[in-house]
Motif scaffolding. Structure first.
Motif, mmCIF file in Angstrom:
data_model
loop_
_atom_site.group_PDB
_atom_site.id
_atom_site.type_symbol
_atom_site.label_atom_id
_atom_site.label_comp_id
_atom_site.label_asym_id
_atom_site.label_seq_id
_atom_site.Cartn_x
_atom_site.Cartn_y
_atom_site.Cartn_z
ATOM 1 N N GLU A 53 0.827 -1.203 0.000
ATOM 2 C CA GLU A 53 0.000 0.000 0.000
ATOM 3 C C GLU A 53 0.864 1.257 0.000
ATOM 4 O O GLU A 53 0.561 2.240 -0.689
ATOM 5 C CB GLU A 53 -0.939 -0.019 1.203
ATOM 6 C CG GLU A 53 -2.033 -1.083 1.088
ATOM 7 C CD GLU A 53 -2.822 -1.282 2.376
ATOM 8 O OE1 GLU A 53 -2.837 -0.344 3.209
ATOM 9 O OE2 GLU A 53 -3.400 -2.372 2.559
ATOM 10 N N SER A 103 0.927 4.174 -2.869
ATOM 11 C CA SER A 103 0.864 5.610 -2.572
ATOM 12 C C SER A 103 2.054 6.345 -3.156
ATOM 13 O O SER A 103 1.915 7.463 -3.688
ATOM 14 C CB SER A 103 0.812 5.813 -1.049
ATOM 15 O OG SER A 103 -0.358 5.243 -0.495
ATOM 16 N N ARG A 138 1.678 6.754 -6.784
ATOM 17 C CA ARG A 138 0.725 7.836 -7.083
ATOM 18 C C ARG A 138 1.429 9.189 -7.073
ATOM 19 O O ARG A 138 1.143 10.057 -7.919
ATOM 20 C CB ARG A 138 -0.414 7.811 -6.072
ATOM 21 C CG ARG A 138 -1.577 8.728 -6.426
ATOM 22 C CD ARG A 138 -2.745 8.463 -5.505
ATOM 23 N NE ARG A 138 -3.975 9.072 -5.984
ATOM 24 C CZ ARG A 138 -5.191 8.642 -5.673
ATOM 25 N NH1 ARG A 138 -5.339 7.568 -4.916
ATOM 26 N NH2 ARG A 138 -6.258 9.248 -6.136
ATOM 27 N N GLN A 155 -7.807 -5.397 -7.532
ATOM 28 C CA GLN A 155 -8.806 -4.926 -6.584
ATOM 29 C C GLN A 155 -8.241 -4.684 -5.187
ATOM 30 O O GLN A 155 -8.937 -4.162 -4.317
ATOM 31 C CB GLN A 155 -9.969 -5.923 -6.493
ATOM 32 C CG GLN A 155 -9.642 -7.226 -5.783
ATOM 33 C CD GLN A 155 -9.056 -8.293 -6.699
ATOM 34 O OE1 GLN A 155 -8.622 -7.980 -7.801
ATOM 35 N NE2 GLN A 155 -9.063 -9.535 -6.246
ATOM 36 N N ALA A 209 -6.004 -3.082 -2.064
ATOM 37 C CA ALA A 209 -5.939 -1.676 -1.649
ATOM 38 C C ALA A 209 -4.777 -0.929 -2.282
ATOM 39 O O ALA A 209 -4.900 0.257 -2.622
ATOM 40 C CB ALA A 209 -5.856 -1.587 -0.129
ATOM 41 N N ALA A 228 -6.152 -0.323 -6.069
ATOM 42 C CA ALA A 228 -7.464 0.299 -6.252
ATOM 43 C C ALA A 228 -7.611 1.587 -5.453
ATOM 44 O O ALA A 228 -8.259 2.539 -5.915
ATOM 45 C CB ALA A 228 -8.561 -0.684 -5.864
ATOM 46 N N GLN A 229 -7.010 1.638 -4.265
ATOM 47 C CA GLN A 229 -7.196 2.802 -3.395
ATOM 48 C C GLN A 229 -5.958 3.694 -3.347
ATOM 49 O O GLN A 229 -6.032 4.893 -3.609
ATOM 50 C CB GLN A 229 -7.576 2.338 -1.990
ATOM 51 C CG GLN A 229 -8.894 1.565 -1.946
ATOM 52 C CD GLN A 229 -9.136 0.877 -0.612
ATOM 53 O OE1 GLN A 229 -8.677 1.347 0.431
ATOM 54 N NE2 GLN A 229 -9.845 -0.239 -0.626
ATOM 55 N N CYS A 230 -4.800 3.098 -3.032
ATOM 56 C CA CYS A 230 -3.601 3.915 -2.840
ATOM 57 C C CYS A 230 -3.097 4.492 -4.164
ATOM 58 O O CYS A 230 -2.801 5.679 -4.247
ATOM 59 C CB CYS A 230 -2.517 3.083 -2.158
ATOM 60 S SG CYS A 230 -3.024 2.454 -0.532
ATOM 61 N N GLY A 234 -5.018 4.244 -6.937
ATOM 62 C CA GLY A 234 -6.249 4.816 -7.491
ATOM 63 C C GLY A 234 -6.543 4.418 -8.916
ATOM 64 O O GLY A 234 -7.135 5.184 -9.679
ATOM 65 N N LYS A 279 -8.574 2.717 -11.742
ATOM 66 C CA LYS A 279 -10.000 2.440 -11.866
ATOM 67 C C LYS A 279 -10.270 1.157 -12.649
ATOM 68 O O LYS A 279 -9.518 0.777 -13.532
ATOM 69 C CB LYS A 279 -10.705 3.602 -12.558
ATOM 70 C CG LYS A 279 -10.418 4.961 -11.960
ATOM 71 C CD LYS A 279 -10.946 5.107 -10.545
ATOM 72 C CE LYS A 279 -10.755 6.533 -10.054
ATOM 73 N NZ LYS A 279 -11.228 6.711 -8.648
ATOM 74 N N ASP A 295 -6.614 10.589 -13.865
ATOM 75 C CA ASP A 295 -6.819 9.268 -13.256
ATOM 76 C C ASP A 295 -6.088 8.182 -14.042
ATOM 77 O O ASP A 295 -5.519 8.425 -15.107
ATOM 78 C CB ASP A 295 -8.315 8.935 -13.210
ATOM 79 C CG ASP A 295 -9.055 9.715 -12.152
ATOM 80 O OD1 ASP A 295 -8.401 10.247 -11.234
ATOM 81 O OD2 ASP A 295 -10.299 9.808 -12.248
#
Length: 318
Positions: A169, A173, A176, A202, A204, A207-209, A211, A213, A223
């Motif tokens: 994760e 980040s 990103r 899928q 974290a 998909a999240q850290c 980002g 799609k 994005d």
């Protein structure tokens, strides 16, 4: 144009690199690594790399291929001297990194299709005090020109599943931040973030850290789109664990490489396809591991295989 990624599964030479824990890949090490095995490994990998992208582009294959788990520049030089890659004049980009085992990421490229302009290795930063003495693979950022456009490829290999998800994760980040920096420098850059994420789309970290799609319709300006999310959901993967497929080997694209979604369409390079590159010779055809990837070693036995991962490819059209 085809752009690929392949985890080479421990492409080590037969010599010790000072300061690196590569002892298991010496003649007296646990893999009993020899010159003969190394030569076979080079032959096998060159076959795969030269065939990637040829389903759509049989004459040229991939313009660029990110790779993971290569020991040093000498291994890349040897690999590019293999006949199928030499015929296409493949060159390589490599920056020696701090990984304690000595494995790095690199980029192979066809100079007739992709021109390298700038290279840097952005370090993976361990933030917890107990990790202050640790080091792992960084993010290899290669900026260049493809089809007369500014294209940047980021090749990475996030911490393994031997570590908790926190470290992947963190990697997501940090990727990103790299992505945001590249887009700030040039909002129109065509950006591909690829690598062995050691996580599925899928999870974290992705998909999240990071980002990335799942659907193009969700992708806005700045994005990222991850086409491998639906690929895995349909049952396709790049490596198996306990009989189930994972898809760690991802190539993630900036919104500038997409048609549709929330972004106003612009001319230029656009995503037009993607695939897990699969050939029968990459899969074990018999025995207890039938249907799994045919790797170099398994259970202490040299299989003269390829890798524990399958490659992935995306296709771009201008």
């Amino acid at each position: 144009y085809a752009i690929g990624f392949y985890n080479l599964e421990n492409l080590f030479d037969t010599c010790h690199d000072e300061g690196k824990n590569d002892f298991e890949f010496l003649a007296e090490g646990s893999y009993h690594w020899t010159g003969e095995k190394y030569v076979h490994k080079l032959h096998n990998l060159a076959r795969v790399l030269s065939e990637m992208g040829t389903d759509e582009l049989p004459a040229v294959g991939c313009a660029a291929i990110g790779v993971a788990e290569v020991e040093n520049a000498g291994c890349l030089k040897d690999l590019c001297q293999e006949a199928p890659l030499k015929a296409r004049r493949y060159q390589y980009v490599h920056v020696e990194g701090p990984d304690q085992r000595g494995i790095d990421c690199a980029l192979l490229y066809n100079p007739d299709l992709f021109t390298v302009r700038n290279v840097k290795l952005v370090p993976y930063i361990y933030k917890l005090p107990q990790d202050s003495m640790r080091a792992t693979r960084g993010f290899l950022v290669v900026s260049g020109t493809l089809a007369d456009e500014h294209v940047t490829i980021v090749v990475n290999h996030l911490p393994s599943r031997g570590a908790t998800s926190y470290y992947r994760e963190e990697g997501g980040s940090q990727l990103r931040v790299v992505k945001d920096s590249l887009l700030k420098d040039d909002p129109a850059v065509k950006l591909l973030i690829m690598g062995d994420m050691n996580d599925d789309p899928q999870d974290a970290s992705m998909a999240q850290c990071l980002g990335a799609k799942r659907e193009i319709s969700e992708v806005g300006e700045g994005d990222l789109y991850n086409p491998w999310w639906n690929e895995l959901a349909s049952g396709n993967g790049t490596l198996q664990y306990q009989g189930a497929w994972n898809l760690f080997d991802q190539i993630i694209l900036s919104s500038s490489l997409l048609n549709g979604g929330q972004k106003e369409e612009q001319p230029g390079l656009k995503l037009c396809g993607h695939q897990v590159f699969r050939r029968d010779y990459l899969i074990q055809q018999d025995g207890p591991y039938r249907g799994n990837t045919l790797r170099t070693h398994a259970g202490g036995t040299w299989l003269n295989g390829y890798s524990d991962h399958l490659p992935t490819v995306v296709y771009l059209k201008k």
